[in-house]
Write a protein that holds these residues in place. Structure first.
Motif, short mmCIF file in Angstrom:
data_model
loop_
_atom_site.label_atom_id
_atom_site.label_comp_id
_atom_site.label_asym_id
_atom_site.label_seq_id
_atom_site.Cartn_x
_atom_site.Cartn_y
_atom_site.Cartn_z
N MET A 1 -47.74 46.03 -84.64
CA MET A 1 -47.40 47.32 -84.44
C MET A 1 -48.10 48.05 -85.46
SD MET A 1 -44.85 49.90 -82.89
CE MET A 1 -43.60 50.40 -84.52
N THR A 2 -49.16 48.86 -85.33
CA THR A 2 -49.59 49.76 -86.60
C THR A 2 -48.88 50.85 -86.96
OG1 THR A 2 -51.03 50.90 -84.92
CG2 THR A 2 -52.14 48.89 -85.90
N GLU A 3 -48.84 51.25 -87.98
CA GLU A 3 -48.16 52.43 -88.60
C GLU A 3 -48.85 53.49 -88.15
OE1 GLU A 3 -47.12 53.94 -92.91
OE2 GLU A 3 -47.82 52.02 -92.75
N ASP A 4 -47.97 54.48 -87.76
CA ASP A 4 -48.64 55.90 -87.39
C ASP A 4 -48.67 56.68 -88.81
OD1 ASP A 4 -49.58 58.38 -86.45
OD2 ASP A 4 -47.51 58.78 -85.32
N ARG A 5 -50.02 56.99 -89.13
CA ARG A 5 -50.41 57.60 -90.21
C ARG A 5 -50.90 59.15 -90.15
NH1 ARG A 5 -53.12 52.78 -93.47
NH2 ARG A 5 -54.01 52.42 -91.41
N SER A 6 -50.79 59.53 -88.87
CA SER A 6 -51.45 60.71 -88.60
C SER A 6 -51.01 62.09 -89.17
CB SER A 6 -51.20 61.07 -86.85
OG SER A 6 -49.96 61.03 -86.48
N THR A 7 -49.58 62.09 -89.41
CA THR A 7 -49.36 63.16 -90.08
C THR A 7 -49.87 63.15 -91.52
OG1 THR A 7 -47.46 63.44 -88.74
CG2 THR A 7 -47.46 64.49 -90.71
N ASP A 8 -49.82 62.05 -92.20
CA ASP A 8 -50.13 61.84 -93.63
C ASP A 8 -51.73 62.01 -93.49
OD1 ASP A 8 -47.61 60.92 -94.15
OD2 ASP A 8 -48.17 58.79 -94.33
N ASP A 9 -52.38 61.69 -92.54
CA ASP A 9 -54.00 61.92 -92.67
C ASP A 9 -54.18 63.44 -92.48
OD1 ASP A 9 -54.38 59.33 -93.07
OD2 ASP A 9 -54.41 58.67 -90.93
N GLU A 10 -53.43 64.15 -91.61
CA GLU A 10 -53.55 65.68 -91.44
C GLU A 10 -53.20 66.13 -92.79
OE1 GLU A 10 -51.57 67.62 -88.31
OE2 GLU A 10 -51.79 65.68 -87.11
N THR A 11 -52.08 65.98 -93.37
CA THR A 11 -51.77 66.56 -94.67
C THR A 11 -52.74 66.27 -95.70
OG1 THR A 11 -49.54 66.05 -94.11
CG2 THR A 11 -49.82 66.24 -96.47
N LEU A 12 -53.44 65.01 -95.73
CA LEU A 12 -54.35 64.73 -96.70
C LEU A 12 -55.63 65.41 -96.46
CD1 LEU A 12 -55.83 63.01 -98.91
CD2 LEU A 12 -56.50 61.46 -97.04
N ALA A 13 -56.13 65.66 -95.22
CA ALA A 13 -57.18 66.60 -94.91
C ALA A 13 -56.92 67.96 -95.33
CB ALA A 13 -57.53 66.59 -93.58
N TRP A 14 -55.79 68.75 -95.16
CA TRP A 14 -55.20 69.92 -95.60
C TRP A 14 -55.30 70.04 -96.89
CZ3 TRP A 14 -51.68 72.52 -98.23
CH2 TRP A 14 -51.49 73.95 -98.04
N SER A 15 -54.76 69.12 -97.90
CA SER A 15 -54.60 68.89 -99.22
C SER A 15 -56.33 69.13 -99.76
CB SER A 15 -54.04 67.96 -99.71
OG SER A 15 -53.94 67.54 -101.18
N LEU A 16 -56.88 68.13 -99.35
CA LEU A 16 -58.63 68.13 -99.86
C LEU A 16 -59.03 69.54 -99.37
CD1 LEU A 16 -59.54 64.65 -98.84
CD2 LEU A 16 -59.17 65.62 -101.09
N ALA A 17 -58.63 70.06 -98.48
CA ALA A 17 -59.46 71.21 -97.93
C ALA A 17 -58.98 72.41 -98.86
CB ALA A 17 -59.03 71.85 -96.61
N THR A 18 -57.75 72.48 -99.22
CA THR A 18 -57.14 73.40 -100.22
C THR A 18 -58.03 73.38 -101.65
OG1 THR A 18 -55.08 73.48 -99.14
CG2 THR A 18 -55.14 74.08 -101.40
N ASN A 19 -58.09 72.18 -101.95
CA ASN A 19 -58.56 71.93 -103.31
C ASN A 19 -60.20 72.40 -103.17
OD1 ASN A 19 -58.41 71.35 -105.94
ND2 ASN A 19 -58.84 69.34 -105.65
N CYS A 20 -61.00 71.90 -101.98
CA CYS A 20 -62.30 72.17 -101.84
C CYS A 20 -62.51 73.66 -101.76
CB CYS A 20 -62.70 71.73 -100.48
SG CYS A 20 -64.46 71.92 -100.03
N LEU A 21 -61.71 74.47 -101.09
CA LEU A 21 -61.76 76.03 -101.05
C LEU A 21 -61.68 76.62 -102.52
CD1 LEU A 21 -59.79 76.66 -97.77
CD2 LEU A 21 -62.34 76.83 -98.20
N LEU A 22 -60.88 76.00 -103.24
CA LEU A 22 -60.81 76.49 -104.68
C LEU A 22 -62.06 76.29 -105.40
CD1 LEU A 22 -57.35 75.13 -105.58
CD2 LEU A 22 -57.98 77.64 -105.05
#
Length: 156
Positions: A1-22
């Motif tokens: 069974m593969t691990e569900d990382r969807s929430t982590d990946d969303e959080t990663l995208a959000w975090s990178l977006a926050t930094n990018c906008l800065l």
């Protein structure tokens, strides 16, 4: 069974977006060079930072198209549910980063594991080159590592 990382990946995208906008909002030149000193390619500041952060997302998600598609879907849901305000532009940017990353995978025609590994090695080198550009010896080390990685992948 593969691990569900969807929430982590969303959080990663959000975090990178926050930094990018800065970085997009930092004072500086209107155009940035995403090429090299010998072959410059000047693009608007926003485009340059979003390309870099899309590649950072690709690297952190291992250029896994399914994970990116899931992260994009989650980011779109968050954006749709987000009220107007300071957070909405972050989700808009997260969606954009996911879309750009997926576009890069599709443009590279990543359809099998070997191609994904070669693509990911190239993305890692591009990220290292962009982030460490002021340190040419480190960029050269990254280029040598890329050559070795690609050689090992050819031997498989």
């Amino acid at each position: 069974m593969t691990e569900d990382r969807s929430t982590d990946d969303e959080t990663l995208a959000w975090s990178l977006a926050t930094n990018c906008l800065l970085y997009e909002e930092d004072p500086g030149p209107r155009l940035l060079n995403i090429g090299s000193p010998t072959e410059p390619k000047m693009v608007p500041r926003r485009e340059a930072w979003r390309e870099l952060y899309s590649r950072l997302l690709l690297e952190n998600i291992d250029a896994d198209q399914a994970r990116l598609e899931t992260a994009l879907s989650g980011c779109r849901e968050q954006l749709a549910q987000c009220p107007e305000g300071q957070i909405k532009p972050v989700w808009e940017c997260a969606v954009d980063l996911c879309e750009q990353a997926l576009g890069m995978i599709r443009g590279a025609e990543v359809q099998d594991e070997a191609t994904r590994e070669r693509f990911l090695a190239s993305v890692r080198h591009a990220n290292t080159s962009d982030v460490l550009r002021p340190f040419p010896e480190l960029v050269e080390d990254s280029a040598q590592d890329l050559i070795k990685q690609l050689g090992k992948l050819e031997d498989k």
